[in-house]
Design an enzyme around this catalytic site. Structure first.
Site, PDB file in Angstrom:
ATOM      1  N   LYS A 114       0.822  -1.211   0.000  1.00 35.78           N
ATOM      2  CA  LYS A 114       0.000   0.000   0.000  1.00 35.78           C
ATOM      3  C   LYS A 114       0.859   1.264   0.000  1.00 35.78           C
ATOM      4  O   LYS A 114       0.515   2.250  -0.645  1.00 35.78           O
ATOM      5  CB  LYS A 114      -0.939   0.015   1.211  1.00 35.78           C
ATOM      6  CG  LYS A 114      -2.121  -0.928   1.073  1.00 35.78           C
ATOM      7  CD  LYS A 114      -3.136  -0.666   2.176  1.00 35.78           C
ATOM      8  CE  LYS A 114      -4.315  -1.632   2.077  1.00 35.78           C
ATOM      9  NZ  LYS A 114      -5.239  -1.489   3.212  1.00 35.78           N
ATOM     10  N   LYS A 197      -6.451 -11.314  -8.191  1.00 31.74           N
ATOM     11  CA  LYS A 197      -7.696 -11.437  -7.427  1.00 31.74           C
ATOM     12  C   LYS A 197      -8.613 -10.255  -7.723  1.00 31.74           C
ATOM     13  O   LYS A 197      -8.155  -9.144  -7.959  1.00 31.74           O
ATOM     14  CB  LYS A 197      -7.351 -11.592  -5.936  1.00 31.74           C
ATOM     15  CG  LYS A 197      -7.693 -10.433  -5.050  1.00 31.74           C
ATOM     16  CD  LYS A 197      -7.359 -10.666  -3.595  1.00 31.74           C
ATOM     17  CE  LYS A 197      -7.461  -9.316  -2.895  1.00 31.74           C
ATOM     18  NZ  LYS A 197      -8.323  -9.276  -1.736  1.00 31.74           N
ATOM     19  N   LYS A 200     -11.307  -4.197  -5.271  1.00 31.17           N
ATOM     20  CA  LYS A 200     -11.778  -2.837  -5.544  1.00 31.17           C
ATOM     21  C   LYS A 200     -10.626  -1.940  -5.962  1.00 31.17           C
ATOM     22  O   LYS A 200     -10.829  -0.890  -6.527  1.00 31.17           O
ATOM     23  CB  LYS A 200     -12.506  -2.258  -4.334  1.00 31.17           C
ATOM     24  CG  LYS A 200     -11.654  -2.192  -3.095  1.00 31.17           C
ATOM     25  CD  LYS A 200     -12.408  -1.547  -1.945  1.00 31.17           C
ATOM     26  CE  LYS A 200     -11.656  -1.707  -0.649  1.00 31.17           C
ATOM     27  NZ  LYS A 200     -11.880  -2.982   0.013  1.00 31.17           N
TER      28      LYS A 200
HETATM   29  P1  ADP Z   1     -10.361  -5.652  -1.615  1.00 28.74           P
HETATM   30  O1  ADP Z   1      -9.296  -6.658  -1.934  1.00 28.74           O
HETATM   31  O2  ADP Z   1     -11.323  -5.439  -2.716  1.00 28.74           O
HETATM   32  O3  ADP Z   1      -9.764  -4.372  -1.079  1.00 28.74           O
HETATM   33  P2  ADP Z   1     -10.958  -6.186   1.118  1.00 28.74           P
HETATM   34  O4  ADP Z   1      -9.505  -6.254   1.394  1.00 28.74           O
HETATM   35  O5  ADP Z   1     -11.728  -5.034   1.664  1.00 28.74           O
HETATM   36  O6  ADP Z   1     -11.216  -6.303  -0.445  1.00 28.74           O
HETATM   37  O7  ADP Z   1     -11.595  -7.553   1.594  1.00 28.74           O
HETATM   38  C1  ADP Z   1     -12.707  -7.701   2.428  1.00 28.74           C
HETATM   39  C2  ADP Z   1     -12.980  -9.177   2.579  1.00 28.74           C
HETATM   40  O8  ADP Z   1     -13.279  -9.787   1.318  1.00 28.74           O
HETATM   41  C3  ADP Z   1     -11.789  -9.975   3.142  1.00 28.74           C
HETATM   42  O9  ADP Z   1     -12.269 -11.002   3.991  1.00 28.74           O
HETATM   43  C4  ADP Z   1     -11.157 -10.571   1.892  1.00 28.74           C
HETATM   44  O10 ADP Z   1     -10.414 -11.732   2.176  1.00 28.74           O
HETATM   45  C5  ADP Z   1     -12.386 -10.861   1.027  1.00 28.74           C
HETATM   46  N1  ADP Z   1     -12.023 -10.788  -0.396  1.00 28.74           N
HETATM   47  C6  ADP Z   1     -11.615  -9.688  -1.057  1.00 28.74           C
HETATM   48  N2  ADP Z   1     -11.375  -9.957  -2.354  1.00 28.74           N
HETATM   49  C7  ADP Z   1     -11.642 -11.270  -2.523  1.00 28.74           C
HETATM   50  C8  ADP Z   1     -11.597 -12.147  -3.652  1.00 28.74           C
HETATM   51  N3  ADP Z   1     -11.231 -11.717  -4.853  1.00 28.74           N
HETATM   52  N4  ADP Z   1     -11.948 -13.444  -3.491  1.00 28.74           N
HETATM   53  C9  ADP Z   1     -12.336 -13.886  -2.268  1.00 28.74           C
HETATM   54  N5  ADP Z   1     -12.402 -13.120  -1.161  1.00 28.74           N
HETATM   55  C10 ADP Z   1     -12.066 -11.819  -1.268  1.00 28.74           C
HETATM   56 NA    NA Z   2      -7.548  -5.291   0.175  1.00 29.74          NA
END
Ligand code: ADP
Ligand code: NA
Length: 330
Positions: A114, A197, A200
Site C-alpha cells: 500500500k 484477485k 476494488k
Molecule cells: P479488496 O481486496 O477489494 O480491497 P478487502 O480487502 O476489503 O477487499 O476484503 C474484504 C474481505 O473480502 C476480506 O475477507 C477478503 O479476504 C475478502 N475478499 C476480497 N477480495 C476477494 C476475492 N477476490 N476473493 C475472495 N475473497 C475476497
Molecule cells: Na484489500
C-alpha cells in the site's frame, strides 16, 4: 454465551461490495453466524489510513452495513456494528503499539504494497500501524476464530504474537485467535485479468462485479470476461484461468461442484456459460440490491440498529480494555 466468539470486518472503502467480498467473506459469515457469537464490524477507522473523502466515508459506512444485512447477516443473531462507535478499538490499539516491534511491523507485506501504491507522502504512521489496530479489533472480543482471506494471514499471525506476548508479560488476558482461511473456491479473480484477485483496487472496473451494480452493467461485464482460444469448457486453473474463474463463481453461487457445472456445459460455447452465469449472478444479487435500497431508504432506523449493536460491542470491548488497563497499571 457458550458459543465460541468470531470476529470479522470489512473496510467501507467503496460504494458497493464486489463479488469477491460476497463469496470470500459475506456468504461465509452468514453461514457461521448460527454457531458463533459473531461480531461483524464495518472498520471505518481502518479506512482513514489511506487518502479518503469524508463525505463519501460516512455514506459508504452505512452502505456497507446495509449490504451486510441485505446479504443475510441477521442483526438479531450477530453484533453488526461500526468500529468508530466503540472507542476501545483505538485505545487498545495504542496499548498494543507499545508492545509491537518497529521491525516487526515493518515486515507486513500489505503495508509495503500500500505504501508503494500511495507513495511516501501519502503513507501515514496510521497505515504503518494498521495491523496493530486490526489486532485490537480481534482481541477486544476474545475471538477464537477470525474468518479472513489468504491475504490477511500475516496480520493474524501478528495478532497471535501480540496476544501471546501480552499474556506472558502481564498475565493471561487475551484469547489467542485462530485464522480461518477458506481454501480453493474462496479466491475469485478479476474477469479481465483472471490471474489477479478481484479487488476494488484494480486499475479498471471492467473485471469487477459489484453487488449493487444494475443488472445490465453486470451482464455486460460477464459477457466480456476474458477466456481463451481453445473453446473448451473445463476447469484448469493454470491453463484456463478465465474459464475456471467463471466455473468457480457459478459453482459457489449455486452450491454445486465445479465438476458438475463443467459437465453441464461440456461441448457448449463460452457464450452459453456466460449467459448462464449472468442469470446466476442476477438471481443472487437482485434480492440483495433490493433489500439494501430498502434499508438505505430508512437511515434513521439503520442508524438506530447500528447504535444498539455498538452498545453491546462497547460492553464486551470495555470489559477486555478494563482488564488490560489493570494489568499494565493504568
Ligand atoms: P479488496 O481486496 O477489494 O480491497 P478487502 O480487502 O476489503 O477487499 O476484503 C474484504 C474481505 O473480502 C476480506 O475477507 C477478503 O479476504 C475478502 N475478499 C476480497 N477480495 C476477494 C476475492 N477476490 N476473493 C475472495 N475473497 C475476497
Ligand atoms: Na484489500
Amino acid at each position: 454465551s457458550a458459543k465460541p466468539v468470531l470476529f470479522s470486518g470489512m473496510q467501507p472503502s467503496s460504494d458497493s461490495l464486489h463479488l469477491g467480498n460476497y463469496i470470500g467473506a459475506l456468504s461465509q459469515w452468514t453461514k457461521m453466524q448460527e454457531e458463533y457469537d459473531a461480531f461483524f464490524c464495518v472498520v471505518n477507522l481502518h479506512a482513514i489510513t489511506v487518502p479518503q473523502d469524508p463525505s463519501e466515508l460516512a455514506e459508504r459506512t452505512r452502505r456497507t452495513a446495509a449490504q451486510y444485512i441485505a446479504a443475510g447477516i441477521d442483526p438479531a443473531k450477530s453484533t453488526l456494528f461500526v468500529q468508530s462507535q466503540v472507542p476501545a478499538h483505538a485505545e487498545l490499539a495504542w496499548v498494543l503499539n507499545t508492545i509491537t516491534g518497529f521491525g516487526e511491523a515493518g515486515r507486513m507485506t500489505q503495508f509495503k504494497d500500500k505504501s508503494q501504491r500511495y507513495g511516501s507522502d501519502a503513507t501515514s504512521v496510521g497505515l504503518f500501524t494498521y495491523p496493530v489496530l486490526m489486532a485490537a479489533d480481534i482481541l477486544l472480543y476474545q475471538a477464537a476464530n477470525v474468518p479472513v482471506g489468504e491475504d490477511q494471514r500475516q496480520h493474524i499471525e501478528l495478532t497471535r504474537d501480540l496476544a501471546g506476548r501480552f499474556n506472558s508479560r502481564f498475565g493471561e488476558t487475551f484469547v489467542v485467535p485462530e485464522a480461518q482461511i477458506q481454501q480453493g473456491t474462496a479466491k475469485i479473480y478479476d474477469l479481465q485479468d483472471p490471474t489477479s484477485k478481484m479487488s476494488k483496487s484494480a486499475e479498471t472496473e471492467a473485471g469487477l462485479i459489484k453487488v449493487l451494480d444494475p443488472a445490465n452493467v453486470t451482464k455486460k461485464k460477464i459477457m466480456r470476461a476474458v477466456t481463451d482460444a481453445d473453446g473448451e469448457i473445463r476447469f484448469d486453473r493454470e491453463a484456463k484461468p478465465g474459464v475456471s474463474n467463471l466455473l468457480t463463481i457459478y459453482a459457489v453461487l449455486t452450491g454445486r461442484t465445479v465438476e458438475s457445472v463443467a459437465d453441464e456445459y461440456a461441448g457448449r460455447g463460452y457464450g452459453d456459460l456466460k449467459k448462464g452465469l449472468v442469470e446466476v449472478v442476477e438471481s443472487t444479487f437482485a434480492p440483495v440490491r433490493e433489500r439494501t435500497e430498502e434499508l438505505l431508504g430508512d437511515r434513521a432506523e439503520l442508524d438506530r440498529l447500528l447504535a444498539g449493536a455498538a452498545e453491546r460491542a462497547n460492553e464486551v470491548a470495555n470489559r477486555t480494555l478494563d482488564l488490560v488497563y489493570e494489568r499494565i497499571g493504568l
